[in-house]
Design a protein around this motif. Structure first.
Motif, mmCIF file in Angstrom:
data_model
loop_
_atom_site.group_PDB
_atom_site.id
_atom_site.type_symbol
_atom_site.label_atom_id
_atom_site.label_comp_id
_atom_site.label_asym_id
_atom_site.label_seq_id
_atom_site.Cartn_x
_atom_site.Cartn_y
_atom_site.Cartn_z
ATOM 1 N N HIS A 5 0.861 -1.172 0.000
ATOM 2 C CA HIS A 5 0.000 0.000 0.000
ATOM 3 C C HIS A 5 0.908 1.236 0.000
ATOM 4 C CE1 HIS A 5 -3.463 -2.544 0.727
ATOM 5 N NE2 HIS A 5 -2.803 -3.113 1.732
ATOM 6 N N MET A 94 -1.744 6.737 -9.899
ATOM 7 C CA MET A 94 -2.871 5.866 -9.545
ATOM 8 C C MET A 94 -3.200 4.839 -10.626
ATOM 9 S SD MET A 94 -3.833 6.722 -6.431
ATOM 10 C CE MET A 94 -5.534 6.243 -6.184
ATOM 11 N N ALA A 98 -3.057 0.841 -9.818
ATOM 12 C CA ALA A 98 -4.260 0.027 -9.977
ATOM 13 C C ALA A 98 -4.022 -1.153 -10.911
ATOM 14 C CB ALA A 98 -5.405 0.882 -10.502
ATOM 15 N N PRO A 102 -3.971 -4.551 -7.971
ATOM 16 C CA PRO A 102 -5.405 -4.273 -7.848
ATOM 17 C C PRO A 102 -5.898 -4.123 -6.411
ATOM 18 C CG PRO A 102 -5.019 -5.988 -9.476
ATOM 19 C CD PRO A 102 -3.710 -5.747 -8.794
ATOM 20 N N ASP A 103 -5.209 -4.730 -5.448
ATOM 21 C CA ASP A 103 -5.647 -4.646 -4.050
ATOM 22 C C ASP A 103 -4.969 -3.516 -3.273
ATOM 23 O OD1 ASP A 103 -7.335 -6.863 -4.342
ATOM 24 O OD2 ASP A 103 -5.685 -8.255 -3.944
ATOM 25 N N ARG A 105 -3.951 0.183 -1.897
ATOM 26 C CA ARG A 105 -4.670 1.408 -1.559
ATOM 27 C C ARG A 105 -3.662 2.531 -1.301
ATOM 28 N NH1 ARG A 105 -7.735 -1.315 -3.586
ATOM 29 N NH2 ARG A 105 -9.777 -2.069 -2.880
ATOM 30 N N GLN A 173 -9.541 6.164 -10.378
ATOM 31 C CA GLN A 173 -9.194 5.260 -9.278
ATOM 32 C C GLN A 173 -9.404 5.907 -7.897
ATOM 33 O OE1 GLN A 173 -6.812 5.974 -11.777
ATOM 34 N NE2 GLN A 173 -7.458 4.261 -13.047
ATOM 35 N N ASP A 175 -11.673 5.730 -5.776
ATOM 36 C CA ASP A 175 -12.193 4.858 -4.721
ATOM 37 C C ASP A 175 -11.083 4.101 -4.003
ATOM 38 O OD1 ASP A 175 -11.749 3.461 -7.127
ATOM 39 O OD2 ASP A 175 -13.059 1.835 -6.502
ATOM 40 N N ARG A 176 -9.888 4.103 -4.566
ATOM 41 C CA ARG A 176 -8.729 3.471 -3.922
ATOM 42 C C ARG A 176 -7.982 4.442 -3.013
ATOM 43 N NH1 ARG A 176 -6.957 -1.032 -7.066
ATOM 44 N NH2 ARG A 176 -8.284 -1.358 -8.890
ATOM 45 N N LEU A 177 -8.493 5.668 -2.910
ATOM 46 C CA LEU A 177 -7.811 6.749 -2.191
ATOM 47 C C LEU A 177 -8.520 7.061 -0.875
ATOM 48 C CD1 LEU A 177 -5.607 9.067 -2.414
ATOM 49 C CD2 LEU A 177 -7.445 10.472 -3.405
ATOM 50 N N ILE A 200 -7.413 -0.611 4.271
ATOM 51 C CA ILE A 200 -6.437 -1.481 3.609
ATOM 52 C C ILE A 200 -6.731 -2.964 3.845
ATOM 53 C CG2 ILE A 200 -4.637 0.285 3.680
ATOM 54 C CD1 ILE A 200 -3.334 -1.198 5.990
#
Length: 283
Positions: A5, A94, A98, A102-103, A105, A173, A175-177, A200
């Protein structure tokens, strides 16, 4: 490969403090900015169009090479299961993150821009016998006005991560933030950290000690000519203060806190209401 991460966001906004807290977990590796992001950028550059190397590689080799770079760097740095890397540039990468992970954050630490600049100005004034490398020449470091203008440019210490964060905040991306406000982190460290764990996807660690936090990087800060840039106070606390910036200069950089309005963004945000001219002292 270890889970990975990223910590990013604005300077003087709690990223070193957050890393210091996370590293209390014996499963986590976290620290100040590492060499990983510059290594990734250098390899991207040499593999991109216009470089001879790009003519000698297949397109499919690029992500494989970068995954190998991440894997090698993480494994040779630590054996801990979760690798959390810090760099201001991750918010600008980002799509790459991604695609490769993919997992993964990204946690972006933020603070109202006038208070970021105020904090840096305080450090500058504490080192009056040093021409810090934060400024390129005597013209930039001449007065508080020239210093703040220099730092706020789009390719400099404050301006670059601000624009990178804005790109990530409104990007595909988002939503990963997770955006974490410095005041939230210092006022409610355990609650904030629990939300970071949830974000996470890691189980909570009961051994966190918010009264005994340790981190410092004196050699790195001395090389920049600005002592205390990455020093964390032992106790996490919110300490109000008045700004040392002139009123007109403080006002100039107000209302740059776009992350408080989540309309048009899928980012996750932990933030307070707009700050006044009193704020906290940076860890």
């Amino acid at each position: 490969m270890q889970s990975i991460h990223f910590i990013s966001g604005l300077p003087r906004s709690g990223s070193t403090l957050l890393a210091a807290l996370l590293r209390q977990n014996p499963r986590f590796h976290a620290a100040m900015s590492s060499a990983l992001a510059p290594l990734v950028s250098a390899n991207l550059d040499i593999m991109s169009s216009g470089q001879e190397v790009s003519l000698l590689m297949e397109e499919s080799q690029r992500p494989a090479m970068l995954r190998a770079l991440f894997d090698t760097f993480c494994r040779t740095t630590t054996e801990r299961e979760v690798f959390i890397d810090t760099n201001r540039s991750w918010c600008a990468k980002m799509p790459l993150i991604a695609d490769l992970f993919p997992d993964a954050r990204v946690i972006a630490c933020v603070r109202d821009v006038p208070w970021v600049l105020d904090s840096l100005e305080r450090l500058f004034r504490k080192n009056p016998y040093e021409n810090t490398r934060l400024f390129g020449n005597d013209g930039e470091r001449a007065t508080v006005y020239s210093r703040m203008e220099s730092l706020a440019r789009h390719n400099r210490l404050v301006g670059y991560p601000w624009t990178a964060l804005k790109e990530a905040f409104y990007g595909e991306q988002a939503d990963r933030l997770l955006v974490v406000d410095y005041e939230i982190l210092t006022k409610a460290p355990e609650k904030t950290l629990r939300l970071v764990y949830d974000f996470i996807g890691e189980p909570w660690y009961e051994g966190h000690d918010f009264d005994n936090v340790e981190y410092d990087a004196p050699r790195f800060d001395e090389a920049l000519g600005i002592q205390g840039l990455h020093r964390v106070r032992p106790k996490v606390a919110f300490e109000p203060r008045r700004t040392i910036l002139p009123p007109d200069l403080f006002k100039k950089y107000e209302h740059m806190d776009f992350w408080r309005d989540t309309a048009g963004s899928r980012a996750n945000v932990l933030a307070t209401k707009r700050a006044t001219r009193e704020d906290t002292t940076t860890a």
